[in-house]
Design a protein around this motif. Structure first.
Motif, mmCIF file in Angstrom:
data_model
loop_
_atom_site.group_PDB
_atom_site.id
_atom_site.type_symbol
_atom_site.label_atom_id
_atom_site.label_comp_id
_atom_site.label_asym_id
_atom_site.label_seq_id
_atom_site.Cartn_x
_atom_site.Cartn_y
_atom_site.Cartn_z
ATOM 1 N N UNK A 152 0.834 -1.202 0.000
ATOM 2 C CA UNK A 152 0.000 0.000 0.000
ATOM 3 C C UNK A 152 0.871 1.255 0.000
ATOM 4 N N UNK A 153 1.933 1.249 0.782
ATOM 5 C CA UNK A 153 2.804 2.420 0.873
ATOM 6 C C UNK A 153 3.618 2.625 -0.406
ATOM 7 N N UNK A 154 4.260 1.565 -0.897
ATOM 8 C CA UNK A 154 5.187 1.704 -2.026
ATOM 9 C C UNK A 154 4.444 1.853 -3.351
ATOM 10 N N UNK A 158 5.458 8.049 -5.390
ATOM 11 C CA UNK A 158 6.175 8.482 -6.592
ATOM 12 C C UNK A 158 7.426 7.615 -6.757
ATOM 13 N N UNK A 159 7.856 7.406 -7.987
ATOM 14 C CA UNK A 159 8.939 6.463 -8.253
ATOM 15 C C UNK A 159 10.231 6.842 -7.536
ATOM 16 N N UNK A 160 10.507 8.144 -7.384
ATOM 17 C CA UNK A 160 11.760 8.568 -6.758
ATOM 18 C C UNK A 160 11.653 8.708 -5.241
ATOM 19 N N UNK A 164 11.438 6.306 1.007
ATOM 20 C CA UNK A 164 10.932 7.046 2.160
ATOM 21 C C UNK A 164 9.467 6.714 2.426
ATOM 22 N N UNK A 165 8.661 6.541 1.360
ATOM 23 C CA UNK A 165 7.268 6.117 1.562
ATOM 24 C C UNK A 165 7.222 4.706 2.151
ATOM 25 N N UNK A 166 8.093 3.840 1.634
ATOM 26 C CA UNK A 166 8.133 2.463 2.112
ATOM 27 C C UNK A 166 8.638 2.330 3.541
ATOM 28 N N UNK A 167 9.294 3.364 4.045
ATOM 29 C CA UNK A 167 9.751 3.309 5.442
ATOM 30 C C UNK A 167 8.590 3.495 6.418
#
Length: 464
Positions: A152-154, A158-160, A164-167
């Protein structure tokens, strides 16, 4: 018509704003949901080192009761693959969001019931049996939770900024440890000594029912993953995603699992309750009070959170593989330094040892969601990340506290524990070196062919 009044421009701007708002909602839902799940999971592990040995396994004797109590922590890991298999299958067929709602409720219900469970003194052997059964429900729920939260997070990111989103789901672990240790620390103050053993330990478990209600409400408002929506629109859900996963990507699952195992073994020195038990054992070399030790663990959870976030951010800049290599070096230093600092006889040095450990823990954990998501094709991704995570948890964390306690009993020294943890770190490093970097690979269902090329360095990249 100027660009300012162009309906297309306004529509695009509005879509961007809505997308950013949804991404923030996803991050909030992921962080809060996983924090609550891991609060429940780690609360049991901490209580296993402090309470359960005496109250539920006491008739086995002082040493055996502690080992069996830690084994009950590890036993739940054997059921995490079951949760991962079921959640992965349903997540790839029915969506990420539905599975996350079910795992949240399952974890919360079992934790709350532990809070009202009678002890061995009240109902005899039925008490440890019921305790273990509820722990197994926690294991199944935890096995299904992480994969869905990571995707859900990743997949919304955004691709770049996938790192940080996945953390976000990753910091749920130190936040869960922070909340669990913090609540137990608070209860040792409110209900010190015998009162803590009688009723104080139950309060943090009962609090779970409130946290679950909050987490359910927040997750209910989060939209489904855009990648799964694309799969569903194309009517291309796999009928047997797990079969496809092991037939085409079985070796990859093993290497991905070893990466997590290296991190997990070291992490479960605190999340599994070993350090808490070792430092507070009245017959041990330190015999610290519960409160200061729990406070030190709580403080180290803060530094773990910080370095986890930093690792996610760094991985977006230097790549997942390079950031992992840096992390393994830092974690090796951490496991070598841990017990010499813990054994110094000072709470301050114990805290320092835990902080040094959390630097490497964070740097081998923050990028994991993005790494795992980029390793597997979209149609089997939930199964791939969930099962790799569950197997890694068994190999690394499941019985790490039990192994550590057995090594301590057998050798009378913590040096053997340091060697064991160092070997696990080296295994994680080797597994990382045998994988290609896939940072930034397209995640959509339309790029399935590119995603299916093996990231294993000893396999030709144009074939699986």
């Amino acid at each position: 018509m100027t660009a300012h009044h162009d309906p297309t421009t306004r529509t695009a701007a509005l879509r961007t704003v809505q997308q950013a708002k949804e991404q923030r909602r996803v991050i909030a839902g992921t962080v809060i949901g996983t924090s609550i799940e891991w609060y429940d999971f780690f609360l049991y592990a901490s209580a296993a080192g402090l309470v359960f040995g005496k109250l539920f396994f006491g008739p086995l004797g002082p040493q055996a009761s502690v080992i069996v109590s830690f084994m009950s922590v590890g036993l739940s890991f054997l059921f995490r693959p079951l949760g991962a298999f079921v959640a992965g299958h349903l997540g790839d067929k029915w969506g990420r969001k539905r599975v996350l709602m079910v795992t949240l409720v399952g974890m919360g219900a079992s934790t709350t019931l532990i809070g009202v469970l009678p002890t061995y003194a009240s109902i005899g052997a039925a008490a440890p049996i019921l305790l273990i059964l509820l722990r197994l429900v926690q294991g199944v729920s935890a096995g299904g939770e992480w994969g869905g939260a990571a995707l859900m997070a990743v997949e919304h990111a955004p691709v770049d900024r996938r790192g940080i989103y996945g953390s976000a789901p990753q910091i749920g672990v130190p936040l869960g440890l922070l909340m669990a240790s913090g609540m137990l620390t608070l209860m040792t103050t409110i209900a010190p000594g015998d009162a803590f053993m009688q009723w104080g330990w139950r309060v943090p478990f009962l609090l779970s029912v409130v946290l679950i209600a909050v987490g359910y409400w927040i997750r209910h408002g989060v939209e489904e993953s855009p990648v799964f929506n694309q799969i569903a629109e194309l009517k291309d859900e796999r009928k047997a995603p797990i079969g496809v996963l092991f037939r085409k990507h079985g070796v990859l699952v093993i290497f991905a699992a070893l990466i997590f195992a290296g991190n997990n073994a070291a992490g479960y020195m605190t999340t599994g309750g070993f350090i808490q038990s070792y430092a507070t054992d009245p017959e041990g070399p330190l015999a610290f009070e519960r409160g200061p030790v729990l406070l030190a663990v709580t403080g180290s959870a803060v530094t773990w959170l910080i370095f986890t976030l930093i690792a996610g951010w760094v991985s977006d800049r230097m790549g997942r593989r390079n950031s992992y290599i840096l992390g393994w070096i830092l974690l090796f230093v951490g496991v070598v330094a841990l017990f010499p600092l813990v054994k110094s006889g000072s709470i301050g040095m114990l805290f320092l040892g835990l902080v040094v450990l959390t630097v490497g823990l964070g740097f081998t954990y923050g990028q994991q969601s993005a790494t795992y998501t980029e390793l597997f094709p979209a149609s089997v991704r939930f199964s791939g990340v969930s099962i790799s995570y569950a197997i890694g948890a068994i190999v690394g964390g499941a019985f790490a506290p039990t192994i550590a306690q057995a090594l301590l009993n057998a050798t009378g020294s913590t040096q053997s524990i340091g060697i064991y943890l160092s070997i696990m770190v080296i295994l994680g490093m080797v597994a990382t070196l045998l994988l290609r970097d896939r940072t930034g690979i397209p995640l959509g269902h339309g790029s399935e062919e590119e995603q299916s090329r093996s990231p294993l360095v000893f396999v030709k990249s144009n074939a699986q």
